[in-house]
Design an enzyme around this catalytic site. Structure first.
Site, PDB file in Angstrom:
ATOM      1  N   HIS A 140       0.834  -1.203   0.000  1.00 34.20           N
ATOM      2  CA  HIS A 140       0.000   0.000   0.000  1.00 34.20           C
ATOM      3  C   HIS A 140       0.872   1.258   0.000  1.00 34.20           C
ATOM      4  CE1 HIS A 140       0.555   0.873   4.335  1.00 34.20           C
ATOM      5  NE2 HIS A 140       0.397  -0.428   4.549  1.00 34.20           N
TER       6      HIS A 140
ATOM      7  N   ASP B 166      -0.173   4.410   0.971  1.00 31.52           N
ATOM      8  CA  ASP B 166      -0.511   5.435   1.968  1.00 31.52           C
ATOM      9  C   ASP B 166       0.186   5.168   3.290  1.00 31.52           C
ATOM     10  OD1 ASP B 166      -2.257   3.151   2.170  1.00 31.52           O
ATOM     11  OD2 ASP B 166      -3.524   4.288   3.545  1.00 31.52           O
TER      12      ASP B 166
ATOM     13  N   ASP C 257       6.400   0.665   7.120  1.00 27.80           N
ATOM     14  CA  ASP C 257       4.992   0.407   6.791  1.00 27.80           C
ATOM     15  C   ASP C 257       4.515   1.318   5.673  1.00 27.80           C
ATOM     16  OD1 ASP C 257       2.376  -0.512   6.970  1.00 27.80           O
ATOM     17  OD2 ASP C 257       1.890   0.718   8.701  1.00 27.80           O
TER      18      ASP C 257
ATOM     19  N   GLU D 138      -5.087   1.876   2.402  1.00 24.64           N
ATOM     20  CA  GLU D 138      -5.080   0.678   3.247  1.00 24.64           C
ATOM     21  C   GLU D 138      -5.231   1.065   4.707  1.00 24.64           C
ATOM     22  OE1 GLU D 138      -3.285  -2.353   5.933  1.00 24.64           O
ATOM     23  OE2 GLU D 138      -2.658  -0.294   5.572  1.00 24.64           O
ATOM     24  N   GLU D 139      -4.576   2.162   5.090  1.00 24.37           N
ATOM     25  CA  GLU D 139      -4.530   2.543   6.500  1.00 24.37           C
ATOM     26  C   GLU D 139      -5.880   2.987   7.052  1.00 24.37           C
ATOM     27  OE1 GLU D 139      -2.204   1.894   8.351  1.00 24.37           O
ATOM     28  OE2 GLU D 139      -0.264   2.023   7.344  1.00 24.37           O
TER      29      GLU D 139
ATOM     30  N   GLU E  38       3.792  -6.471   4.121  1.00 19.55           N
ATOM     31  CA  GLU E  38       3.733  -5.739   5.388  1.00 19.55           C
ATOM     32  C   GLU E  38       4.935  -6.120   6.263  1.00 19.55           C
ATOM     33  OE1 GLU E  38       1.771  -3.439   6.472  1.00 19.55           O
ATOM     34  OE2 GLU E  38      -0.139  -3.564   5.387  1.00 19.55           O
TER      35      GLU E  38
ATOM     36  N   HIS F  79       3.542   3.310  12.545  1.00 20.58           N
ATOM     37  CA  HIS F  79       2.697   4.353  13.148  1.00 20.58           C
ATOM     38  C   HIS F  79       3.395   5.100  14.284  1.00 20.58           C
ATOM     39  CE1 HIS F  79      -1.148   1.932  11.762  1.00 20.58           C
ATOM     40  NE2 HIS F  79      -0.193   1.993  10.830  1.00 20.58           N
TER      41      HIS F  79
END
Length: 388
Positions: free
Chosen positions: A74, A76, A106, A138-139, A166, A358
């Site tokens: 992903h 984003d 990530d 995705e997030e 991931e 994150h």
């Protein structure tokens, strides 16, 4: 792989420079990837969001035959708002063996590895194609990948399996929990705070709902368990609550945003039905004794099913390439379950540690990128011999 590692770092530096926080467009990064692939004669397909502000990208390297491998990631990233970063999160910073920046783990590190391998792939004759599938949003609920999967399953060639990159520290993951995100709006009856018996406080009702949700969590944790996960049961979280106008006014309206993450086998429909029944029979019944106009409305905003696909073709391939004999389960959600749901065998394996995702000062190590490049190189070799 040292030359490829240098290329990977340069590509990752470029990718980190794009602020693809989910609230923003990702088109600049998609432009970059599309232009990069075109240098090697590889065409791409875009699948846009409804507002045309974001896009998935799908590209095929090699022959147009069935049985290829999809490398999925992903584009984003999550916000950096309020986080205390020691470096600029959108400028790649190297410190010894670590590369810092939002999305390094990530999961732009995996995408950079995939792109760095394009040149060597394009220089050899492979018998099975390698597909690149890069998604948006995705997030915020695996929103974009659905359209990407629709494209993949609607056209030839048909891939054999998908690798979702991931961050797993290059360990094999064949199971993860799902997620169901709900937004519940409670409307009561406003009034003067000195006469609470004449009003219906929506914040108080939201607090009662929160209490019930956690009581249900405690109940389910004792009867539905899967020891592969940490924690080994369906979890609940109330993440955002907002409501009220002033301290001396009985709150008329309150919104509660909450989620639960079901383990494989848990019935998300039964869980939401249980909560809705309690709302109707207990919470609303009490509220409507004061004012029959009171209401509670719940909207499901995100639903991603759990993933549980042991011994799939994708896992067998990952074991063959890595030499690992076991696979694990994780609590976080990936797009693997949606690929699996579309009958495309999936496995999760990629560079970086999920504990970095994150977080402020997110990083991926050069060692992890090297391991990923070796993994991808072995996949290319299998595609070259037709054994993938």
């Amino acid at each position: 792989m040292s030359a490829f590692l240098s290329s990977t770092v340069k590509i990752l530096e470029d990718l980190i420079g794009f602020d693809t926080t989910s609230r923003n467009t990702n088109l600049s990064m998609i432009d970059y990837i599309e232009n990069y692939l075109s240098k090697f004669g590889i065409s791409s397909q875009r699948i846009y969001s409804n507002d045309q502000n974001k896009a998935n990208l799908y590209a095929t390297i090699g022959p147009k035959v069935d049985g290829g491998i999809v490398l999925s990631g992903h584009t984003d990233v999550v916000p950096v708002d309020g986080q205390n970063w020691a470096t600029n999160p959108f400028k790649l910073t190297k410190n010894q063996n670590k590369l810092y920046g939002r999305g390094t783990a990530d999961m732009k590190g995996f995408i950079a590895c995939c792109l760095a391998m394009v040149q060597p792939i394009s220089q050899v004759e492979i018998k099975r194609p390698i597909h690149l599938a890069f998604s948006y949003d995705e997030e915020v609920g695996c929103i974009g990948v659905g359209r990407l999967i629709e494209l993949i399953t609607s056209q030839d060639p048909t891939p054999a399996c998908v690798i979702v990159g991931e961050p797993t520290s290059m360990q094999i993951v064949n199971a993860h929990k799902g997620i169901c995100v709900m937004s519940t709006t409670i409307r009561g009856r406003e009034g003067h705070s000195s006469r609470p018996h004449r009003g219906v406080n929506a914040i108080e009702a939201a607090a009662a709902l929160t209490t019930y949700i956690y009581e249900l969590c405690d109940e389910l944790s004792k009867i539905e368990r899967d020891e592969r996960f940490e924690p080994p049961y369906t979890t609940f979280n109330t993440g955002v609550i907002s409501g009220g106008d002033a301290v001396n006014i009985i709150a008329r309206e309150c919104t509660l945003n909450w989620e639960f993450r079901p383990i494989p086998g848990a019935n998300h429909t039964a869980i939401t039905a249980r909560i809705n029944s309690w709302i109707e029979e207990e919470l609303l019944a009490k509220m409507r004794k004061v004012d029959p106009r009171c209401s509670v409305e719940s909207i499901r905003e995100v639903l991603v099913p759990p993933f549980d696909q042991p011994n799939s073709l994708a896992e067998e391939l990952a074991r063959k390439v890595t030499g690992l004999n076991d696979a694990g389960a994780v609590a976080y959600v990936t797009e693997a379950s949606l690929f699996s749901q579309a009958s495309i065998p999936a496995v999760v394996i990629g560079p970086g540690d999920i504990s970095q995702a994150h977080q402020p000062d997110e990083f991926v190590s050069l060692d992890q990128l090297s391991k990923c490049l070796s993994f991808l190189n072995q996949l290319v070799e299998l595609s070259r011999t037709g054994n993938s």
